[in-house]
Scaffold this active site. Structure first.
Site, PDB file in Angstrom:
ATOM      1  N   LYS A  79       0.847  -1.193   0.000  1.00 55.74           N
ATOM      2  CA  LYS A  79       0.000   0.000   0.000  1.00 55.74           C
ATOM      3  C   LYS A  79       0.883   1.244   0.000  1.00 55.74           C
ATOM      4  O   LYS A  79       1.919   1.273   0.687  1.00 55.74           O
ATOM      5  CB  LYS A  79      -0.906  -0.028   1.237  1.00 55.74           C
ATOM      6  CG  LYS A  79      -1.968   1.073   1.270  1.00 55.74           C
ATOM      7  CD  LYS A  79      -2.871   0.959   2.500  1.00 55.74           C
ATOM      8  CE  LYS A  79      -3.960   2.033   2.486  1.00 55.74           C
ATOM      9  NZ  LYS A  79      -4.859   1.938   3.656  1.00 55.74           N
ATOM     10  N   SER A 159      -9.993   2.266   2.614  1.00 59.54           N
ATOM     11  CA  SER A 159      -9.014   2.945   1.791  1.00 59.54           C
ATOM     12  C   SER A 159      -8.031   1.996   1.096  1.00 59.54           C
ATOM     13  O   SER A 159      -7.422   2.377   0.102  1.00 59.54           O
ATOM     14  CB  SER A 159      -8.207   3.932   2.643  1.00 59.54           C
ATOM     15  OG  SER A 159      -7.399   3.238   3.578  1.00 59.54           O
ATOM     16  N   SER A 183     -10.576   0.131   6.856  1.00 57.96           N
ATOM     17  CA  SER A 183      -9.883   0.211   5.561  1.00 57.96           C
ATOM     18  C   SER A 183      -9.205  -1.063   5.087  1.00 57.96           C
ATOM     19  O   SER A 183      -8.735  -1.123   3.956  1.00 57.96           O
ATOM     20  CB  SER A 183      -8.838   1.325   5.599  1.00 57.96           C
ATOM     21  OG  SER A 183      -9.459   2.574   5.491  1.00 57.96           O
TER      22      SER A 183
END
Lengths: 493, 95
Positions: A79, A159, A183
């Site tokens: 990420k 997210s 998330s």
């Protein structure tokens, strides 16, 4: 030859050790898959094929001499929130333009030390603020899943939308992610993948771009429960560089998989039955209860009375912490600078240009609730409510409950540019209604794919555990996975 | 509680975010929607409840107050938009 990207981490690990495949071949297969798919899905914001092949070569050498680490030669996506030395790290934001840290986050350093290979950085909502991956400066990620007979593009959740989509589309063997209000778990539920947010303090936050420091936790998104257990074992550590990293040895999570559920008590909280929740989700929840019961767990009804206040309290605590954490983006030390007539004008123009709408909204809310005269009414009150939310869980655990089963999300994946959500930010926030309580209480939570809805889209269940008892989540999660089966998105890209 | 246009302008300045009149108009509505949502907390009786300061019941770790890192000024300024001789360069602050 079979498609190497179809292998789970556990399968690839076995084949690498047996010398049936090489890390270079495996990495090459992923690099090719990313090249073929990324224009369509917008999952990777930075690809590092040369670095990946170099790391794979090192892995092959270590495999040849029997020095393989736990993740030797396993290609992962990272990420964009994790600081990676010399590699694009922008948290999905314009304000971090060109930022390449001179350090490595503890979590990614742990993965590389265990032999993992980095394929690149994954798209995400800007500063991890969002539930659809649409707030990214790099544009939305497309969910590899589409409804039956439809070619409408759906969001992968957020997210960690890039992480979940990358795992679902087989563009990495597993991915790192982070979870502040849901998330990891919400995108996992939207993409038919497994995501676990461990207990606060289990993974070091050092070197991860901060959003809300008292809620942020790193965790993996993987194709199945076993892979999630393998990844978490490597990601988690005790880190002197993070004062909230807890001094408890990391157990072998994989060993918990396959243990019988006899003696395990699962709580079912009545407050998670919310108004307007689709019938299908309620049905899935009942199915999950039945699966766990069949496997020998005992089921008890419980009450977590402050559940409905978790989301409003979160929208005070998280923006407050974010407004403080994001004060560092001032156009001076890194990233974007927009010139102004004086230094304050430079700050204001830089932040106006560099931050997207959602980030500005949250920084503004946070600044307001922390401003003189409002602190007690908002922030202090929210932190008191947080104490009550945590106490609800503690009461259930003291009464003998080992884990709690809930739906992961109140709906399946929705469309990109959904009009209702665009018009009302609160509507988007409601995506996290079942996951946010877990962050507020610092507990571990896992999302496991449990079925498909009538349109053929994945739905997930969530298990919430006692602090530092991720093992029970893997144990019970595996039972759900065995009963529900695994779900793979039909390839259209 | 709700915010008006002048409060939004004041908060934007505190947050060091430049806003146009149109931004302020739009943000006022959105911030009020969020503040309206969090107002639900008024229903909760928090009398005698301690505010949470740490989610894990573990004392914060301490270490000796000793320098264990540093001497890397070039690394620190490497990502700055403008830097000179290991200094961050900013517009003139003092007249």
């Amino acid at each position: 030859m079979t498609d190497l990207t179809a292998l789970t981490i556990a399968e690839a690990r076995d084949q690498l050790k047996a010398k049936a495949i090489t890390a270079t071949e495996l990495t090459g297969a992923y690099i090719q898959a990313i090249e073929n798919a990324n224009d369509a899905l917008n999952i990777y914001v930075a690809q590092t094929p040369e670095k990946a092949l170099e790391m794979a070569k090192t892995s092959d050498a270590r495999l040849a001499t029997g020095q393989a680490g736990a993740l030797e030669g396993i290609p992962l996506g990272i990420k964009d929130l994790f600081g990676t030395e010399g590699v694009h790290t922008q948290a999905g934001s314009h304000i971090l333009d060109g930022f390449k840290p001179h350090y490595e986050s503890t979590v990614t350093a742990n993965l590389w030390a265990d032999g993992a290979v980095m394929l690149g950085k994954l798209n995400m909502d800007e500063f991890a603020m969002g539930s659809s991956n649409e707030t990214s400066f790099y544009g939305p990620v497309k969910n590899p899943w589409r409804a039956n007979g439809s070619n409408m593009d759906l969001v992968p959740g957020g997210s960690s939308g890039g992480s979940a989509a990358a795992v679902a589309a087989h563009l990495c063997a597993g991915a790192t992610a982070t979870d502040t209000g849901g998330s990891i778990r919400q995108p996992a539920a939207f993409t038919g993948t497994v995501g676990i947010k461990p207990t606060y303090g289990r993974c070091s936050r050092w070197g991860i771009v901060a959003f809300a420091s008292s809620l942020d936790q790193a965790g993996p998104i993987a194709r199945d429960v076993r892979d999630a257990a393998i990844l978490l074992k490597s990601m988690a550590s005790v880190d002197p560089k993070d004062t909230t990293s807890v001094d408890i040895a990391v157990p072998d999570y994989e060993a918990a998989i396959g243990k019988p559920l006899a003696g395990i008590k699962i709580g079912i909280p009545k407050e998670y039955r919310v108004e307007g929740m689709p019938e299908e989700i309620e049905k899935l929840w009942q199915q999950g209860i039945a699966w766990l019961k069949d496997a020998g767990a005992s089921i008890v009804d419980i009450s977590l009375p402050h559940t409905k206040y978790a989301l409003p309290a979160y929208y005070i605590v998280a923006p407050a912490e974010a407004s403080s954490n994001l004060a560092r983006y001032d156009g001076v030390r890194y990233g974007l600078r927009v010139p102004g007539k004086d230094i304050v004008d430079m700050y204001e123009k830089t932040r106006a240009t560099g931050f997207g709408e959602e980030v500005k909204r949250r920084v503004m809310i946070g600044t307001y609730v922390l401003s003189a005269g409002y602190y007690d009414a908002y922030y202090l009150k929210a932190q008191k409510v947080r104490t009550l939310i945590k106490k609800d869980f503690e009461d259930a655990f003291h009464a003998g409950v080992h884990a709690i089963l809930t739906p992961a999300t109140p709906s399946a994946a929705f469309g990109i540019a959904d009009q209702d959500m665009a018009a009302d930010p609160v509507k988007m926030y409601l995506n996290d209604i079942f996951t946010v309580t877990v962050n507020m209480a610092g507990l571990p939570g896992i999302a496991i794919p449990a079925g498909l809805d009538a349109k053929g889209l994945p739905l997930g269940l969530q298990l919430i555990g006692r602090p530092f008892d991720e093992e029970t989540l893997f144990q019970a999660g595996y039972v759900i996975e065995q009963a529900a089966g695994k779900f793979t998105a039909p390839k259209w890209w | 509680m709700s915010v008006d246009v002048s409060t939004v302008k004041r908060v934007a300045h505190l947050a060091r975010i430049a806003v146009s009149e149109a931004d302020v108009e739009r943000m006022t509505g959105q911030l009020n929607a969020i503040l309206g949502f969090v107002e639900q907390l008024d229903e909760v009786n928090v009398e005698g409840v301690e505010p949470m300061t740490s989610v894990t019941p573990i004392a914060m770790k301490k270490r000796r107050d000793e320098v264990d890192d540093g001497g890397k000024a070039a690394d620190i300024v490497a990502n700055a938009p403008i830097h000179e001789e290991n200094f961050f360069v900013v517009p003139k602050v003092v007249e």
